[in-house]
Design a protein around this motif. Sequence first.
Motif, PDB file in Angstrom:
ATOM      1  N   MET A 568     -46.791 -13.731   4.838  1.00  0.00           N
ATOM      2  CA  MET A 568     -47.562 -13.343   6.023  1.00  0.00           C
ATOM      3  C   MET A 568     -49.027 -13.763   5.978  1.00  0.00           C
ATOM      4  SD  MET A 568     -45.733 -12.326   8.346  1.00  0.00           S
ATOM      5  CE  MET A 568     -46.846 -11.664   9.553  1.00  0.00           C
ATOM      6  N   SER A 569     -49.701 -13.507   4.845  1.00  0.00           N
ATOM      7  CA  SER A 569     -51.129 -13.796   4.879  1.00  0.00           C
ATOM      8  C   SER A 569     -51.379 -15.296   4.958  1.00  0.00           C
ATOM      9  CB  SER A 569     -51.824 -13.184   3.668  1.00  0.00           C
ATOM     10  OG  SER A 569     -51.508 -13.928   2.524  1.00  0.00           O
ATOM     11  N   TYR A 570     -50.407 -16.094   4.512  1.00  0.00           N
ATOM     12  CA  TYR A 570     -50.597 -17.551   4.626  1.00  0.00           C
ATOM     13  C   TYR A 570     -50.309 -18.049   6.034  1.00  0.00           C
ATOM     14  CZ  TYR A 570     -51.524 -17.865  -0.288  1.00  0.00           C
ATOM     15  OH  TYR A 570     -52.118 -17.728  -1.505  1.00  0.00           O
ATOM     16  N   ILE A 571     -49.499 -17.287   6.773  1.00  0.00           N
ATOM     17  CA  ILE A 571     -49.244 -17.665   8.158  1.00  0.00           C
ATOM     18  C   ILE A 571     -50.422 -17.260   9.033  1.00  0.00           C
ATOM     19  CG2 ILE A 571     -47.750 -17.196  10.137  1.00  0.00           C
ATOM     20  CD1 ILE A 571     -45.468 -16.820   8.184  1.00  0.00           C
ATOM     21  N   SER A 572     -51.087 -16.185   8.632  1.00  0.00           N
ATOM     22  CA  SER A 572     -52.182 -15.659   9.444  1.00  0.00           C
ATOM     23  C   SER A 572     -53.343 -16.650   9.485  1.00  0.00           C
ATOM     24  CB  SER A 572     -52.632 -14.340   8.854  1.00  0.00           C
ATOM     25  OG  SER A 572     -53.968 -14.087   9.191  1.00  0.00           O
ATOM     26  N   PHE A 573     -53.774 -16.996  10.674  1.00  0.00           N
ATOM     27  CA  PHE A 573     -54.895 -17.935  10.760  1.00  0.00           C
ATOM     28  C   PHE A 573     -56.202 -17.249  10.386  1.00  0.00           C
ATOM     29  CE2 PHE A 573     -54.786 -16.079  14.957  1.00  0.00           C
ATOM     30  CZ  PHE A 573     -56.119 -15.897  15.258  1.00  0.00           C
TER      31      PHE A 573
END
Lengths: 696, 690
Positions: A568-573
């Motif tokens: 998730m945190s890597y998908i979050s811009f």
Amino acid sequence: MEIEASKSAGNGAVGIGLSPLSETLWREKTNTEIVGDVSARLTWKDLTVMVSLSNGEVQKVLEGLTGYAEPGTFTALMGPSGSGKSTLLDALSSRLASNAFLSGTILLNGRKTKLSFGAAAYVTQDDNLIGTLTVRETIAYSARLRLPDKMPWEEKRALIESTIIEMGLQDCADTVIGNWHLRGISGGEKRRVSIAIEILMRPRLLFLDEPTSGLDSASAFFVTQTLRALSRDGRTVIASIHQPSSEVFELFDQLYLLSGGKTVYFGQASEAYEFFAQAGFPCPALRNPSDHFLRCINSDFDKVKATLKGSMKLRFETSDDPLERITTAEAIRTLIDFYRSSQHCYAALEKVEEISKFKGTVLDLGGSQASFFMQAFTLTKRSFVNMSRDFGYYWLRLVIYVVVTICIGTIYLNVGTGYNSILARGSCASFVFGFVTFMSIGGFPSFAEDMKVFHRERLNGHYGVGSFVISNTISAMPFLILITFLSGTICYFMVRLHPGFEHYLFFVLCLYASVTVVESLMMAIASVVPNFLMGIIIGAGIQGIFMLVSGYFRLPNDIPKPFWRYPMSYISFHFWALQGQYQNDLLGLSFDNQSPILPKLPGDYILKVVFQIDLNRSKWVNLSVLFSMIVIYRLIFIITIKINEDVTPWIRGYIARRRMQQKNGIVNTTVAPDGLTQSPSLRSYVANHTTKTSRR
Amino acid sequence: MTMEIEAAGGSHSHGGGGGDGLRRGEERGTYLVWEDLTVVLPNFTDGPTKRLLNGLRGYAEPGRIMAIMGPSGSGKSTLLDTLAGRLSKNVVMTGNIFFNGKKRKLGYGDVAYVTQEDILLGTLTVRETISYSAQLRLPSSMTKDELDSIVDATILEMGLQDCADRLIGNWHLRGISGGEKKRLSVAVEILTRPRLLFLDEPTSGLDSASAFFVIQTLRNVARDGRTVVSSIHQPSSEVFALFDDLFLLSGGEAVYFGEARMAVQFFAEASFPCPSRRNPSDHFLRCINSDFDIVTATLKGSLRIRDIPESSDPFMNLATAQIKSTLIEKYRSSKYASRVKARIREISTIEGLEVENEKGDRASWFKQLSTLTRRSFVNMCRDVGYYWLRIIIYVIVSVCVGTIYFDVGTSYTAIFARGACGGFITGFMTFMTIGGFPSFIEEMKMFYRERLNGYYGVTVFILSNFISSFPFLVSISVVSGTITFYMVKYRLEFSRYVFFCLNIFGCISVIEGLMMVVASLVPNFLMGIITGAGIIGIMMMTSGFFRLLPDLPKPFWRYPISYLSYGSWALQGAYKNDLIGLEFDPMIPGMPRLSGEYVITNMYGIPINHSKWWDLTALMLLVLLYRILFFVVLKFKERASPLLQTIFAKKTLQHLQRRPSFRTIPSISSKRHQPLHSLSSQEGLNSPLN
């Protein structure tokens, strides 16, 4: 006899049938020097449409219809609500929904052809137009989108002008169409603009779905009059019409009266009066014949009467109206039987046979003739004009952004390098990238309007998904740059973030990338959920989760590993934006410690210990990840549209067919010699979308 | 001549006498007469003054149904509003309106008025709608059986028995049809047995069968001795045949007034006979609709019109403007006009008819409150978008927050994590309250309509809304509070848990109140969301989380704003609730552990000189403050804006008197008239912005 007379009269009025302009256009299309007979003769025989409903039931919507439409005539499909008018129109224009199955023969110029875009035009009931453009601009952009590139501009302009005059739009040609905050042209004019766009390519066959509904009598008359004029030009015009007024009814050539999917009458409109009288339902004097016909065949009146009788309040005045004595259902049965044995029915059959034998020109042509670049260029220009004129699209957001950044600027004014300013800088960045980008949601309604126009034009084959996405990206760019540049500058210099031009540039670029990512994300959402409210809620929810895992609310190393940290945190811009901005801001500065005795804290120490930022990754890498996200979201947008267009209807059709097979045992024998004809996928896609949106 | 009138009069009185025992007591009908009615829309600037109505004269009798017809912008709605006493205050009316021979000004609620738009709560059934309305408006002295019998009779009278137990339907619920909705609107209005019933275009947007049904029921209502006046737009032949009287307007002037059946004769006498295969009403409108001139001109200009069906259309060579003026002239000098005059004189001599005031006779304040609360609660229960959707979202978000901050602990980084968790819950999660905005707007619409009809007061509405939403707000805060509290493992003491939930409840209620204020001030949904989001954003910024309270710039942000912000109170309370009494690991191992008090005062900059319960009290005061603000705004809107408009109109009158004669230009359109839209766009909101 009578029919032939009518035909010759029609042709007499037509003359050659083609105006010089449409002649050049058609020569271009057919690639022949001599334009032959490019008129469209449409016949349908034993047309039956079955719809498989979601509960597994199969319903016959149309039953054994036979009829024809000739060039130079204006055919009106009439009937009470739910009688199958729209279905017949959809079946003839091969736009049936994917769960509808058609049997019977539909011949165009004696050949079985799928009607393609260009040869036939279809005007839907709702006018999805761009409200900020003027009438002339709307038509001109549409012309440039579809007319061949080779055609000189002079010719195009002549075509545009002649279309404006043909549709009687010269008085309002330079008025804007109008939207929710702009007062524009009237409803009748809007309807005529919609028709004008469709007749630009000079189609020989024109379908219209209830072109007069919602218009007052004068505008309805005007629209119908122009339709009649179009048909006199040698075109074949078929329109479904709901409750025409007396003046409008008098303009029809042919009348196709439907009730419950069966033919009640097909023939000349002027002879219907006589037909009803012969069948025992004469139209009383001082009555609009069409009102009378609909009164006879609308079975809802039975319900009305039953309920009224039930309430015991009804004091029926006795009259000699035969309809007071029998129920409408009986009347419909009588009329259908009477029609079957009438000369009108035989004449129609004969005529259909006659027309079917005659093999005419193949009117099979592709949609837009403009090249991809022309389309993209024109669309960009149009969308840019729209964005700069629509106050709600970007200007409102510009104002909000400036206000919000001034608020931020005053709150964090001159943040300095004290001990407290470490956290202040962090929260300032998080607020800018979190909440400020959140405001991009404000453009969602305007974008949803844009999507509606796109769906209509896509359905009519004006252009492809690719050119739409490209044009939207390019035309939005100047506005987004302006917005982010202004608000970024205000914020940067008021807060006094890390000095230096390179740092300033990074801050603005990072803001630009974030805003564009949100924009693309909202586009992707809009393609999945057409409902405005759901779109906003889902968009807000996704952004909320992204914000939560961005590394500000919870430090990156503390975020639970399994789901929230990876992926998730890597998908979050927000994560990438914050990583980049923290580095950009803090690296190279040094801050006061808790008490003045202790040594100063260097920026890289703070980044590592307080914010837990990975210093091995350069801030420019973080920025490029943001930019690649823009591309990814746009790709997702394209893919979802493609899926909706091609895969979903196929699946839906497959399920419907399976359901029917289970129901009937073997479908193919029960249905038709031609088998089941599936409609092109686009229609159902857009139909679903429009019904979803209109249900809102 | 007089014979006929008497015959007509006789027939309707018989009709009126034929009513059944449903009517309460012996009623006598209301005769409505208007003379020299002129309505002017003043224009302060140099532009021309618009005459919306010009010297109209007419009457409406009990037992008969009258149609006001005319092309768009002819003043139909203005006439209807004038007669119903609902004229907006920015226009000036002169002339006389008599009720049973007495000049009386009608206030809101004295007559029944059915608007064009059906404003109903979509989650109620037909029977519920009627019975709640009955409980709100009929006297409290009535027993339940009496009420039920009235409700049943009304359902039967309006022919709604087949759909009585179906939901009305809203954007996500499929419900009854448009015609049924319209009949329901009429049913709600005739509950109190008004003698006068006004309707604004009851058939627009309906198909012929439903339109016929609506008008047929109205005719039955009229036959019960009531006076029904309705404006109508393009009736079909069957519908037109149902009307007794016809008032034909064009450009604010009377083209014809009299019996509907005689209109054909009048047009024939004026040498514009109606062709036999035509709907008379279509013919009349064709003759007086000057838009047709524009159509003809444009068609001629486009040179495309190759065949004009001259045979059926005698008007192509005569401008409608001409026909219209001829008709107006002819009517003025016709026997129909003189008949009207005679009849008006006759009615005026009818003595002793009183319009009694029924105002004192209605439901008590407490009954209104309980009824409204029940209705509002039922609505909230059934509307998925009102609270249920939000509860689901809250659960999801709480689970997300709970897993991210799972078992937060007391390490050094946990200090900040605890703070951020509190900030996220009070900030972002309360933000989600905006999701209920659309449903609330629906309820506000209902309130405006019923308020305009004088059903109940502002206080009752606000109280009932608060009471009915209370259980939902409590359950939202308990659910999300419990999930986050136990997942994050704050300090597992019951009193702290209670405080935590109360704190969330306070935040959500404040925003709820805030959104109500916004909804009452802002014209549309989108603006409401933008304004609400902006205000919440500012409150979040000043709450002490993004920037510590002592660091906030003093002049504006610290001093009024952060004290008005619910966020700062909620956050202070939450921090105190959570941190006091805890000890945290220091930044560098080996140093003394940090106490919660130290963290609050030094790291979050929050003074601990008052207890967390004071913070909660301040939050609750804010809740109250916003509700009062909402009340004040509604009251102000009701009182002040008409006052302003009246002042405006008075000034205009003076302005007009200074100008000896104002130009008479036929009206373009009344303010209220909106262009017709297609059915689909009427049913669903075509644009999300409305």
